[in-house]
Scaffold this active site. Sequence first.
Site, PDB file in Angstrom:
ATOM      1  N   ASN A 108     -20.707 -42.490 -41.180  1.00 25.87           N
ATOM      2  CA  ASN A 108     -19.367 -43.005 -40.891  1.00 25.87           C
ATOM      3  C   ASN A 108     -19.266 -43.624 -39.496  1.00 25.87           C
ATOM      4  OD1 ASN A 108     -18.330 -42.269 -43.375  1.00 25.87           O
ATOM      5  ND2 ASN A 108     -17.831 -40.203 -42.659  1.00 25.87           N
ATOM      6  N   SER A 150       7.654 -31.481 -12.249  1.00 26.89           N
ATOM      7  CA  SER A 150       6.598 -32.440 -12.586  1.00 26.89           C
ATOM      8  C   SER A 150       5.237 -31.946 -12.108  1.00 26.89           C
ATOM      9  CB  SER A 150       6.905 -33.807 -11.976  1.00 26.89           C
ATOM     10  OG  SER A 150       7.130 -33.691 -10.589  1.00 26.89           O
ATOM     11  N   GLU A 167     -14.085 -46.466 -35.135  1.00 26.44           N
ATOM     12  CA  GLU A 167     -12.751 -46.135 -35.644  1.00 26.44           C
ATOM     13  C   GLU A 167     -11.911 -45.468 -34.562  1.00 26.44           C
ATOM     14  OE1 GLU A 167     -13.223 -45.157 -40.299  1.00 26.44           O
ATOM     15  OE2 GLU A 167     -14.338 -43.854 -38.973  1.00 26.44           O
ATOM     16  N   THR A 175     -13.305 -67.867 -40.720  1.00 24.24           N
ATOM     17  CA  THR A 175     -11.877 -68.083 -40.489  1.00 24.24           C
ATOM     18  C   THR A 175     -11.218 -67.567 -41.750  1.00 24.24           C
ATOM     19  OG1 THR A 175     -11.845 -70.294 -41.451  1.00 24.24           O
ATOM     20  CG2 THR A 175     -12.299 -70.163 -39.083  1.00 24.24           C
ATOM     21  N   HIS A 176     -10.090 -66.920 -41.605  1.00 20.95           N
ATOM     22  CA  HIS A 176      -9.434 -66.229 -42.732  1.00 20.95           C
ATOM     23  C   HIS A 176     -10.369 -65.203 -43.367  1.00 20.95           C
ATOM     24  CE1 HIS A 176      -6.518 -69.574 -42.509  1.00 20.95           C
ATOM     25  NE2 HIS A 176      -7.595 -70.313 -42.339  1.00 20.95           N
ATOM     26  N   LYS A 207     -23.398 -40.522 -46.710  1.00 23.70           N
ATOM     27  CA  LYS A 207     -22.580 -41.341 -45.817  1.00 23.70           C
ATOM     28  C   LYS A 207     -22.972 -41.315 -44.358  1.00 23.70           C
ATOM     29  CE  LYS A 207     -18.508 -42.542 -46.470  1.00 23.70           C
ATOM     30  NZ  LYS A 207     -17.051 -42.519 -46.430  1.00 23.70           N
ATOM     31  N   GLN A 243      10.180 -40.346 -13.162  1.00 27.31           N
ATOM     32  CA  GLN A 243       9.170 -39.286 -13.244  1.00 27.31           C
ATOM     33  C   GLN A 243       8.465 -39.314 -14.604  1.00 27.31           C
ATOM     34  OE1 GLN A 243      10.000 -35.388 -11.322  1.00 27.31           O
ATOM     35  NE2 GLN A 243       9.872 -34.564 -13.377  1.00 27.31           N
TER      36      GLN A 243
HETATM   37  N1  ARG Z   1       8.801 -35.838  -8.804  1.00 29.52           N
HETATM   38  C1  ARG Z   1       9.589 -36.957  -8.483  1.00 29.52           C
HETATM   39  C2  ARG Z   1       9.154 -38.168  -9.288  1.00 29.52           C
HETATM   40  O1  ARG Z   1       8.095 -38.159  -9.817  1.00 29.52           O
HETATM   41  C3  ARG Z   1       9.449 -37.289  -7.047  1.00 29.52           C
HETATM   42  C4  ARG Z   1      10.616 -38.012  -6.467  1.00 29.52           C
HETATM   43  C5  ARG Z   1      11.806 -37.146  -6.501  1.00 29.52           C
HETATM   44  N2  ARG Z   1      12.877 -37.708  -5.771  1.00 29.52           N
HETATM   45  C6  ARG Z   1      14.122 -37.190  -5.877  1.00 29.52           C
HETATM   46  N3  ARG Z   1      15.016 -37.756  -5.176  1.00 29.52           N
HETATM   47  N4  ARG Z   1      14.399 -36.188  -6.671  1.00 29.52           N
HETATM   48  O2  ARG Z   1       9.851 -39.115  -9.464  1.00 29.52           O
END
Ligand code: ARG
Length: 541
Positions: free
Chosen positions: A366, A20, A371, A236-237, A364, A403
Site C-alpha cells: 500500500n 495558553s 496517501e 491532459t484530462h 498488497k 491567542q
Molecule cells: N497569551 C496571550 C496571547 O497569546 C498573550 C497576550 C496577552 N495580552 C493580554 N492583554 N491579555 O495572545
Amino acid sequence: MWSGRFREPLDRTFEQWQRSFPFDVRLLPQEVAASKAHARMIAAAGILSEAELEAMIEGLDAVGDISAEGMPDEPGLVNPRQLGAELGTTPGSIRRWLRRQPEFSSHHVKWARIALALDDPLLLKLKTHFAVQENLNLGDGFAGEASFDTTYADLVSSAPHAEDIHHFVELQLTKLIGDLALKLHTGRSRNEQIATDMRLFVREGVDRTTKGLRNWALALVELAERAGGAVMPSYTHLQRAEPVLVAHWLLAYVSMIERDLARLADARKRMNLCPLGSGAVAGATLALDRSIAAEALGFDGPTTNSMDATSDRDFLLDFTQALATLGVHISRFAEELTLYSTAEFGFLDLPEAFSTGSSAMPQKKNPDFTELIRGKCARLVGVTTTLAVLIKGLPLAYNKDLQEGQEPVFDAADTIDGILRVLPGFTCSLRFRFDRMKSAATTGYLNAMAAATYLSNKGVPFRKAHEIIGNAVRLGLESGRELNELKLEDLRQLSDAFAEDFFAAITLEATLDCHDVVGGTARARVGAALAAAKRNLEENS
Ligand code: ARG
C-alpha cells in the site's frame, strides 16, 4: 500579572481554560530572546544599570536553558551536555531514554529538569545503553529537539500557575534573580511580546521550510538526472497526450518549488520587522530606542505603527498560505505517484521502505506514504482558513482571540517539518520502470500532434492537418496499427502532402524534439532546464 485591580479571584475553571501556557510553552526560546532584547532597550533608557542588565541577561539565559538542557549543571548532578558529548548523543535523547526506564521516578525531577545524581545506578545503565548503540542517528529523529517534547510537558506541569509563556518566564526569572526580575516588564506589554515571539517563531519556520524544500528540489533534480533520456506519456484530462521526457515531468515540480521558495522569501522579508516598543497599543510609555531591540533580534528595523504591530498577524497568513500552496504541490506529487504505482499504470514500484502491507490481503503493497502526505496537506490548507476567519472580524488592536492563532501555526510548522524530513529521502529512493513508461508513451497515437505538425510544415493549414491525422488515427484504430505502421499509400489516400519523410518526423525522438521552445520537452531544452535548475538551487543555498 494584573491582580491589583481585582478583588475577586478568577473562577478556577475559567482560569485553567483560558491559559495558553500548555501550548505557548514552546515559545520559550523566542520569549527569552525577546526579553533579552527588551532588557537591553530599557537599560539604554536608564531603567537598568550595567550590573542589573548583566544579571537580567544571565537570569534569562538560565530560564531559557531549561529547555535546551533539560538537566541542571549542578555539583553532584550529571551535566547533560557533557554526558551527551561523551556518549555521542544529544541531551534530548538521554532525557527521552531516561523517562522510559522503570526506575525513573519523581525524585529524578527537580524544578522541571531531570536531576540525575552522579552515583545513581540509573546513570550506569544509561551509559551502558548509549555505549552499545552504534551508528545511532539520534540527532535527526522524529522526536527532535524542535518538537514538543517531554521537557516542555515537564515545564507545563511544573508551573500550574503560569498563565502564558510571558508569565512563566517572569516567574522563573523572579525565582532566579529576585525582585530585579520585576523591572523587566517596564515599558512593555504582553501584546507586543506575543507579536514578537510569533514573528521569531515564523521566521525560523520559514528558514527551516526553505532548507527542507531545497533538499526536496535537489532530490528531484537528482532523479531527473538519473532518468536521462527516459520517456513517459504526458496527460491532459488524464488521457495520454504527448510523450515527454521523465526529467521534464520531474522538473515541473522543481518549477513549483521555485515559486514556493520565492513566496517564503517574500514573506520573510515582509515580516522581518520588530514590534517591540509598541506597548499595549499606543506605543511604549518610555522613550525607547527601538532599533536596539530590532537589531538584537536580527530584524531589519522596528515596525511603523503600534496599533498595527500589536494586532497584525499577516505574517501568520503569509507563512501558512505559502505552506498551503506548497502543500497543494506536494499533494499533487503524492497523488501522481500513488496513481503511477498502480498495476494499471505500472510506472514504478513504490520503495518497500516507504510502503506497508495489508493485514488482510497478503499480496498488497500500500502507498501509505503518499496517501498520508496527501492527507497531511489537507491540514496545511485548513490552517489558512482558521486564521483568516479568526482575524477577519477583529477591531483594532490586540484581542485575546489572537491567542487561538498560535496552535494552528504550530501545527502547520510541525506538519511541514515532518513532511520535508521524509519527502527528499523518499524521492531519492524512487525507481521507475522506464520500459513500461516508454511503451505507454509509444502506443496510443501520442505522436499524432507531431504528425499534424509534419503536415502543417508541408503547407497544410493546421486545422486541415488536424483533421487528416484524425482520419489516419481512425484508420489505425480500425486496423490495429500505430501511425508509423500505416502504409504510405494509405496515408496518401488521405492527403498527398504525405511523403516518405513522414516516418522520420513521427519517431519518438522527433516527437520530443519538435517541442523545441523554451520550456518545451525537446531533449536539448530539458538538458538546459535541468542545468539551470541545478545552478539556481546551488546558487541560492
Ligand atoms: N497569551 C496571550 C496571547 O497569546 C498573550 C497576550 C496577552 N495580552 C493580554 N492583554 N491579555 O495572545
